[in-house]
Design a protein around this motif. Structure first.
Motif, PDB file in Angstrom:
ATOM      1  N   LEU A   1       0.821  -1.214   0.000  1.00  0.00           N
ATOM      2  CA  LEU A   1       0.000   0.000   0.000  1.00  0.00           C
ATOM      3  C   LEU A   1       0.857   1.267   0.000  1.00  0.00           C
ATOM      4  N   ALA A   2       1.939   1.248   0.761  1.00  0.00           N
ATOM      5  CA  ALA A   2       2.824   2.415   0.790  1.00  0.00           C
ATOM      6  C   ALA A   2       3.465   2.627  -0.576  1.00  0.00           C
ATOM      7  N   GLY A   3       3.904   1.537  -1.217  1.00  0.00           N
ATOM      8  CA  GLY A   3       4.511   1.660  -2.538  1.00  0.00           C
ATOM      9  C   GLY A   3       3.544   2.208  -3.570  1.00  0.00           C
ATOM     10  N   VAL A   4       2.332   1.695  -3.562  1.00  0.00           N
ATOM     11  CA  VAL A   4       1.309   2.191  -4.491  1.00  0.00           C
ATOM     12  C   VAL A   4       0.973   3.649  -4.162  1.00  0.00           C
ATOM     13  N   GLY A   5       0.899   3.970  -2.871  1.00  0.00           N
ATOM     14  CA  GLY A   5       0.572   5.331  -2.452  1.00  0.00           C
ATOM     15  C   GLY A   5       1.618   6.352  -2.830  1.00  0.00           C
ATOM     16  N   LEU A   6       2.853   5.924  -3.020  1.00  0.00           N
ATOM     17  CA  LEU A   6       3.896   6.847  -3.457  1.00  0.00           C
ATOM     18  C   LEU A   6       3.784   7.195  -4.933  1.00  0.00           C
ATOM     19  N   ILE A   7       3.229   6.300  -5.727  1.00  0.00           N
ATOM     20  CA  ILE A   7       3.237   6.479  -7.179  1.00  0.00           C
ATOM     21  C   ILE A   7       1.871   6.841  -7.745  1.00  0.00           C
ATOM     22  N   LEU A   8       0.870   6.030  -7.444  1.00  0.00           N
ATOM     23  CA  LEU A   8      -0.421   6.131  -8.135  1.00  0.00           C
ATOM     24  C   LEU A   8      -1.138   7.479  -7.974  1.00  0.00           C
ATOM     25  N   PRO A   9      -1.290   8.016  -6.763  1.00  0.00           N
ATOM     26  CA  PRO A   9      -2.041   9.283  -6.658  1.00  0.00           C
ATOM     27  C   PRO A   9      -1.434  10.420  -7.475  1.00  0.00           C
ATOM     28  N   ALA A  10      -0.126  10.527  -7.459  1.00  0.00           N
ATOM     29  CA  ALA A  10       0.519  11.594  -8.221  1.00  0.00           C
ATOM     30  C   ALA A  10       0.451  11.324  -9.714  1.00  0.00           C
ATOM     31  N   ALA A  11       0.550  10.058 -10.099  1.00  0.00           N
ATOM     32  CA  ALA A  11       0.527   9.710 -11.522  1.00  0.00           C
ATOM     33  C   ALA A  11      -0.823  10.002 -12.163  1.00  0.00           C
TER      34      ALA A  11
ATOM     35  N   GLY B   1      -3.149  12.070 -10.673  1.00  0.00           N
ATOM     36  CA  GLY B   1      -3.591  13.406 -10.283  1.00  0.00           C
ATOM     37  C   GLY B   1      -4.810  13.424  -9.382  1.00  0.00           C
ATOM     38  N   VAL B   2      -5.022  12.360  -8.622  1.00  0.00           N
ATOM     39  CA  VAL B   2      -6.172  12.272  -7.726  1.00  0.00           C
ATOM     40  C   VAL B   2      -5.668  12.022  -6.301  1.00  0.00           C
ATOM     41  N   ALA B   3      -6.162  12.786  -5.342  1.00  0.00           N
ATOM     42  CA  ALA B   3      -5.815  12.626  -3.924  1.00  0.00           C
ATOM     43  C   ALA B   3      -4.301  12.610  -3.718  1.00  0.00           C
ATOM     44  N   GLU B   4      -3.644  13.608  -4.253  1.00  0.00           N
ATOM     45  CA  GLU B   4      -2.185  13.657  -4.225  1.00  0.00           C
ATOM     46  C   GLU B   4      -1.607  13.803  -2.822  1.00  0.00           C
ATOM     47  N   VAL B   5      -2.431  14.168  -1.857  1.00  0.00           N
ATOM     48  CA  VAL B   5      -1.971  14.245  -0.474  1.00  0.00           C
ATOM     49  C   VAL B   5      -1.569  12.867   0.045  1.00  0.00           C
ATOM     50  N   LEU B   6      -2.007  11.808  -0.634  1.00  0.00           N
ATOM     51  CA  LEU B   6      -1.642  10.458  -0.213  1.00  0.00           C
ATOM     52  C   LEU B   6      -0.154  10.165  -0.420  1.00  0.00           C
ATOM     53  N   VAL B   7       0.498  10.886  -1.326  1.00  0.00           N
ATOM     54  CA  VAL B   7       1.925  10.646  -1.568  1.00  0.00           C
ATOM     55  C   VAL B   7       2.758  10.945  -0.317  1.00  0.00           C
ATOM     56  N   PRO B   8       2.679  12.137   0.266  1.00  0.00           N
ATOM     57  CA  PRO B   8       3.474  12.355   1.474  1.00  0.00           C
ATOM     58  C   PRO B   8       2.990  11.514   2.657  1.00  0.00           C
ATOM     59  N   LEU B   9       1.705  11.200   2.696  1.00  0.00           N
ATOM     60  CA  LEU B   9       1.213  10.327   3.769  1.00  0.00           C
ATOM     61  C   LEU B   9       1.801   8.920   3.630  1.00  0.00           C
ATOM     62  N   ALA B  10       1.906   8.423   2.399  1.00  0.00           N
ATOM     63  CA  ALA B  10       2.539   7.120   2.172  1.00  0.00           C
ATOM     64  C   ALA B  10       4.013   7.175   2.564  1.00  0.00           C
ATOM     65  N   ALA B  11       4.671   8.296   2.274  1.00  0.00           N
ATOM     66  CA  ALA B  11       6.078   8.451   2.652  1.00  0.00           C
ATOM     67  C   ALA B  11       6.239   8.436   4.170  1.00  0.00           C
ATOM     68  N   VAL B  12       5.324   9.079   4.874  1.00  0.00           N
ATOM     69  CA  VAL B  12       5.364   9.046   6.340  1.00  0.00           C
ATOM     70  C   VAL B  12       5.124   7.618   6.827  1.00  0.00           C
TER      71      VAL B  12
END
Length: 124
Positions: free
Chosen positions: A56-66, A68-79
């Protein structure tokens, strides 16, 4: 800096997706044979949960930004990866696996850079 954050996020994401799938799809005994000795001290269900968190963390780093939906999930996945790596450092430190502790600290720092960059000056 945005390009650097993308590169780090993609590489981390792919690594965690691969690690997560490995932990989810392979039985505990096979993981021990492949060099993941730490799984001996965890129940099989816990190993699967850790694998799911990795995935889930790996997908959360890539998919939301790729997409353009719910991009706040990228830094949350990083945390989330930072927290996972803190746990990994503790486990490997107790087992006196210094090379793994160093690898976990490197992943922790890279995830922290993504979290800082995406929450801060280079957010989407």
């Amino acid at each position: 800096m945005n390009v650097v954050l993308w590169i780090i996020a993609i590489l981390l994401g792919l690594a965690f997706i691969a690690a997560g799938l490995m932990k989810i799809l392979q039985p505990k005994e096979k993981l021990i044979e492949t060099g993941l000795g730490w799984v001996e001290t965890f129940a099989p269900g816990h190993v699967k949960i850790i694998g799911a968190l990795d995935l889930l963390a790996g997908v959360g780093l890539i998919l939301p930004a790729a997409v353009g939906v719910a991009e706040v999930l990228v830094p949350l996945a990083a945390v989330g990866i930072v927290l996972l790596m803190i746990g990994a450092v503790v486990v490997h430190g107790r087992r006196r696996e210094t090379p793994m502790v160093i690898a976990n600290l490197v992943l922790l720092v890279l995830a922290a850079v993504v979290a800082w960059g995406r929450f801060g000056p280079y957010s989407f």
